[in-house]
Motif scaffolding. Structure first.
Motif, PDB file in Angstrom:
ATOM      1  N   LEU A  56      66.765 -27.885 115.859  1.00 15.62           N
ATOM      2  CA  LEU A  56      67.653 -27.181 114.933  1.00 15.62           C
ATOM      3  C   LEU A  56      68.844 -26.653 115.704  1.00 15.62           C
ATOM      4  O   LEU A  56      68.744 -26.332 116.892  1.00 15.62           O
ATOM      5  CB  LEU A  56      66.895 -26.002 114.288  1.00 15.62           C
ATOM      6  CG  LEU A  56      65.683 -26.367 113.432  1.00 15.62           C
ATOM      7  CD1 LEU A  56      64.819 -25.137 113.187  1.00 15.62           C
ATOM      8  CD2 LEU A  56      66.119 -26.992 112.108  1.00 15.62           C
ATOM      9  N   GLY A  57      69.983 -26.545 115.031  1.00 17.67           N
ATOM     10  CA  GLY A  57      71.167 -26.004 115.689  1.00 17.67           C
ATOM     11  C   GLY A  57      72.415 -26.496 114.985  1.00 17.67           C
ATOM     12  O   GLY A  57      72.384 -27.488 114.252  1.00 17.67           O
ATOM     13  N   GLU A  58      73.505 -25.764 115.239  1.00 22.40           N
ATOM     14  CA  GLU A  58      74.778 -26.109 114.626  1.00 22.40           C
ATOM     15  C   GLU A  58      75.178 -27.565 114.918  1.00 22.40           C
ATOM     16  O   GLU A  58      74.750 -28.134 115.927  1.00 22.40           O
ATOM     17  CB  GLU A  58      75.854 -25.160 115.180  1.00 22.40           C
ATOM     18  CG  GLU A  58      77.152 -25.171 114.415  1.00 22.40           C
ATOM     19  CD  GLU A  58      78.105 -24.084 114.917  1.00 22.40           C
ATOM     20  OE1 GLU A  58      78.150 -23.020 114.277  1.00 22.40           O
ATOM     21  OE2 GLU A  58      78.783 -24.305 115.932  1.00 22.40           O
ATOM     22  N   ALA A  59      76.040 -28.110 114.067  1.00 17.79           N
ATOM     23  CA  ALA A  59      76.539 -29.475 114.268  1.00 17.79           C
ATOM     24  C   ALA A  59      77.206 -29.604 115.635  1.00 17.79           C
ATOM     25  O   ALA A  59      77.882 -28.679 116.101  1.00 17.79           O
ATOM     26  CB  ALA A  59      77.541 -29.837 113.170  1.00 17.79           C
ATOM     27  N   ALA A  60      76.984 -30.738 116.274  1.00 15.97           N
ATOM     28  CA  ALA A  60      77.681 -31.133 117.508  1.00 15.97           C
ATOM     29  C   ALA A  60      77.300 -30.342 118.760  1.00 15.97           C
ATOM     30  O   ALA A  60      77.960 -30.453 119.797  1.00 15.97           O
ATOM     31  CB  ALA A  60      79.203 -31.100 117.320  1.00 15.97           C
ATOM     32  N   VAL A  61      76.208 -29.565 118.701  1.00 25.45           N
ATOM     33  CA  VAL A  61      75.764 -28.857 119.914  1.00 25.45           C
ATOM     34  C   VAL A  61      75.056 -29.795 120.898  1.00 25.45           C
ATOM     35  O   VAL A  61      74.893 -29.453 122.073  1.00 25.45           O
ATOM     36  CB  VAL A  61      74.840 -27.656 119.589  1.00 25.45           C
ATOM     37  CG1 VAL A  61      75.600 -26.577 118.816  1.00 25.45           C
ATOM     38  CG2 VAL A  61      73.593 -28.096 118.838  1.00 25.45           C
ATOM     39  N   THR A 117      74.353 -36.801 112.964  1.00 26.60           N
ATOM     40  CA  THR A 117      73.119 -37.222 112.296  1.00 26.60           C
ATOM     41  C   THR A 117      73.261 -36.994 110.788  1.00 26.60           C
ATOM     42  O   THR A 117      73.799 -35.976 110.366  1.00 26.60           O
ATOM     43  CB  THR A 117      71.935 -36.404 112.852  1.00 26.60           C
ATOM     44  OG1 THR A 117      71.896 -36.596 114.270  1.00 26.60           O
ATOM     45  CG2 THR A 117      70.619 -36.832 112.234  1.00 26.60           C
ATOM     46  N   ILE A 118      72.787 -37.948 110.028  1.00 25.57           N
ATOM     47  CA  ILE A 118      72.783 -37.847 108.568  1.00 25.57           C
ATOM     48  C   ILE A 118      71.346 -37.568 108.143  1.00 25.57           C
ATOM     49  O   ILE A 118      70.458 -38.367 108.454  1.00 25.57           O
ATOM     50  CB  ILE A 118      73.279 -39.168 107.925  1.00 25.57           C
ATOM     51  CG1 ILE A 118      74.666 -39.560 108.428  1.00 25.57           C
ATOM     52  CG2 ILE A 118      73.241 -39.080 106.399  1.00 25.57           C
ATOM     53  CD1 ILE A 118      75.763 -38.563 108.145  1.00 25.57           C
ATOM     54  N   GLY A 119      71.107 -36.448 107.481  1.00 30.03           N
ATOM     55  CA  GLY A 119      69.743 -36.089 107.055  1.00 30.03           C
ATOM     56  C   GLY A 119      68.898 -35.686 108.243  1.00 30.03           C
ATOM     57  O   GLY A 119      68.907 -34.534 108.647  1.00 30.03           O
ATOM     58  N   ALA A 120      68.186 -36.628 108.815  1.00 28.25           N
ATOM     59  CA  ALA A 120      67.399 -36.367 110.020  1.00 28.25           C
ATOM     60  C   ALA A 120      66.997 -37.704 110.626  1.00 28.25           C
ATOM     61  O   ALA A 120      67.048 -38.726 109.961  1.00 28.25           O
ATOM     62  CB  ALA A 120      66.146 -35.557 109.686  1.00 28.25           C
ATOM     63  N   ALA A 121      66.636 -37.669 111.895  1.00 28.47           N
ATOM     64  CA  ALA A 121      66.157 -38.873 112.579  1.00 28.47           C
ATOM     65  C   ALA A 121      64.777 -38.579 113.150  1.00 28.47           C
ATOM     66  O   ALA A 121      64.490 -37.443 113.523  1.00 28.47           O
ATOM     67  CB  ALA A 121      67.128 -39.264 113.693  1.00 28.47           C
ATOM     68  N   PHE A 122      63.928 -39.600 113.188  1.00 27.79           N
ATOM     69  CA  PHE A 122      62.568 -39.440 113.710  1.00 27.79           C
ATOM     70  C   PHE A 122      62.386 -40.323 114.936  1.00 27.79           C
ATOM     71  O   PHE A 122      62.692 -41.512 114.903  1.00 27.79           O
ATOM     72  CB  PHE A 122      61.545 -39.821 112.641  1.00 27.79           C
ATOM     73  CG  PHE A 122      60.119 -39.676 113.087  1.00 27.79           C
ATOM     74  CD1 PHE A 122      59.561 -38.415 113.246  1.00 27.79           C
ATOM     75  CD2 PHE A 122      59.348 -40.789 113.368  1.00 27.79           C
ATOM     76  CE1 PHE A 122      58.241 -38.265 113.666  1.00 27.79           C
ATOM     77  CE2 PHE A 122      58.025 -40.651 113.794  1.00 27.79           C
ATOM     78  CZ  PHE A 122      57.477 -39.387 113.935  1.00 27.79           C
ATOM     79  N   ALA A 138      69.997 -32.744 111.037  1.00 29.01           N
ATOM     80  CA  ALA A 138      71.461 -32.777 110.991  1.00 29.01           C
ATOM     81  C   ALA A 138      71.995 -31.355 110.933  1.00 29.01           C
ATOM     82  O   ALA A 138      71.530 -30.545 110.131  1.00 29.01           O
ATOM     83  CB  ALA A 138      71.921 -33.554 109.768  1.00 29.01           C
ATOM     84  N   GLY A 139      72.960 -31.041 111.770  1.00 27.42           N
ATOM     85  CA  GLY A 139      73.496 -29.680 111.816  1.00 27.42           C
ATOM     86  C   GLY A 139      74.580 -29.397 110.790  1.00 27.42           C
ATOM     87  O   GLY A 139      74.868 -28.232 110.511  1.00 27.42           O
ATOM     88  N   SER A 177      69.893 -27.446 103.533  1.00 27.71           N
ATOM     89  CA  SER A 177      68.739 -27.234 102.646  1.00 27.71           C
ATOM     90  C   SER A 177      67.548 -28.123 103.029  1.00 27.71           C
ATOM     91  O   SER A 177      66.433 -27.888 102.577  1.00 27.71           O
ATOM     92  CB  SER A 177      69.131 -27.505 101.200  1.00 27.71           C
ATOM     93  OG  SER A 177      69.475 -28.867 101.058  1.00 27.71           O
ATOM     94  N   LEU A 178      67.768 -29.141 103.865  1.00 31.82           N
ATOM     95  CA  LEU A 178      66.672 -30.044 104.242  1.00 31.82           C
ATOM     96  C   LEU A 178      65.793 -29.473 105.354  1.00 31.82           C
ATOM     97  O   LEU A 178      64.637 -29.868 105.505  1.00 31.82           O
ATOM     98  CB  LEU A 178      67.229 -31.388 104.728  1.00 31.82           C
ATOM     99  CG  LEU A 178      68.087 -32.189 103.757  1.00 31.82           C
ATOM    100  CD1 LEU A 178      68.593 -33.460 104.442  1.00 31.82           C
ATOM    101  CD2 LEU A 178      67.307 -32.541 102.491  1.00 31.82           C
ATOM    102  N   ALA A 179      66.350 -28.554 106.139  1.00 30.25           N
ATOM    103  CA  ALA A 179      65.672 -28.105 107.365  1.00 30.25           C
ATOM    104  C   ALA A 179      64.228 -27.631 107.142  1.00 30.25           C
ATOM    105  O   ALA A 179      63.343 -28.018 107.916  1.00 30.25           O
ATOM    106  CB  ALA A 179      66.501 -27.025 108.058  1.00 30.25           C
TER     107      ALA A 179
END
Ligand code: GTP
Ligand code: MG
Length: 181
Positions: free
Chosen positions: A12-17, A38-43, A63-64, A70-72
């Motif tokens: 978790l974390g802000e975009a582009a960290v 990242t779009i949505g999330a990656a596994f 995705a940050g 809301s997906l987190a």
């Protein structure tokens, strides 16, 4: 053959960290200068051996960007470990990291292992002739990170996905705190 312990871990974390970059370094020992958001999330998964146990990390790289916020909860809800990442050159990303830690303590599993990562260490690690660190681009001090980690009972590392500094160490430290069996 020793049993493998599966560990569900969320980033978790802000975009582009540099969340995806830390995962890319850990899983493929690679780095990309212009990594796409990242779009949505990656596994991704990665196995590693720590002492006498084998751990299979099952990694959800979220995705940050705000539009995915809301997906987190879907990804951290039953995570055993979390990596909360900020960029040591971006104070706003440290404030965001505080919020993530608070949300995890309120909403995630109560024994979740959290590691705080101050990423992009390579951007500040220039040394002078005396070998002292010249911290021209640093905006979040190491003490701020350490203090948050102490207050909230987190593991803490400054890292660089670019140079690989402390990247394996973060995952090893999490693996070490996973109870075996
Ligand atoms: P979102 O997926 O949008 O949430 O971003 P992210 O946190 O996954 O960031 P990402 O890994 O995509 O990295 C963003 C940018 O920062 C990319 O251009 C990376 O190359 C760069 N970057 C990531 N880690 C580092 C690092 O340790 N040092 C430097 N100098 N650049 C980095
Ligand atoms: Mg990403």
């Amino acid at each position: 053959n020793k049993p493998t312990t599966a560990v569900k871990l969320v980033l978790l974390g802000e975009a582009a960290v540099g969340k995806s970059s830390l995962v890319l370094r850990f899983v493929s020992n690679d780095f990309q200068e212009n990594k796409e958001p990242t779009i949505g999330a990656a596994f991704l998964t990665q196995r590693c051996t720590i002492g006498d146990k084998t751990i299979k990390f099952e990694i959800w790289d979220t995705a940050g960007q705000e539009r995915f916020a809301s997906l987190a909860p879907m990804y951290y809800r039953n995570a055993q470990a979390a990596l909360v990442v900020y960029d040591i050159t971006k104070p706003a990303s440290f404030i965001k990291a505080r919020h993530w830690v608070k949300e995890l303590h309120e909403q995630a599993s109560k024994d979740i292992i959290i590691a705080l990562c101050g990423n992009k260490y390579d951007l500040i690690s220039k040394n002078n002739e005396e070998g002292e660190e010249i911290e021209s681009n640093r905006k979040v001090s190491i003490e701020e990170g350490q203090n948050l980690a102490e207050e909230e009972n987190l593991l803490f590392f400054e890292t660089s996905a670019k140079t690989a500094y402390n990247v394996n160490e973060v995952f090893m430290a999490i693996g070490n705190k996973i109870p075996s069996g």
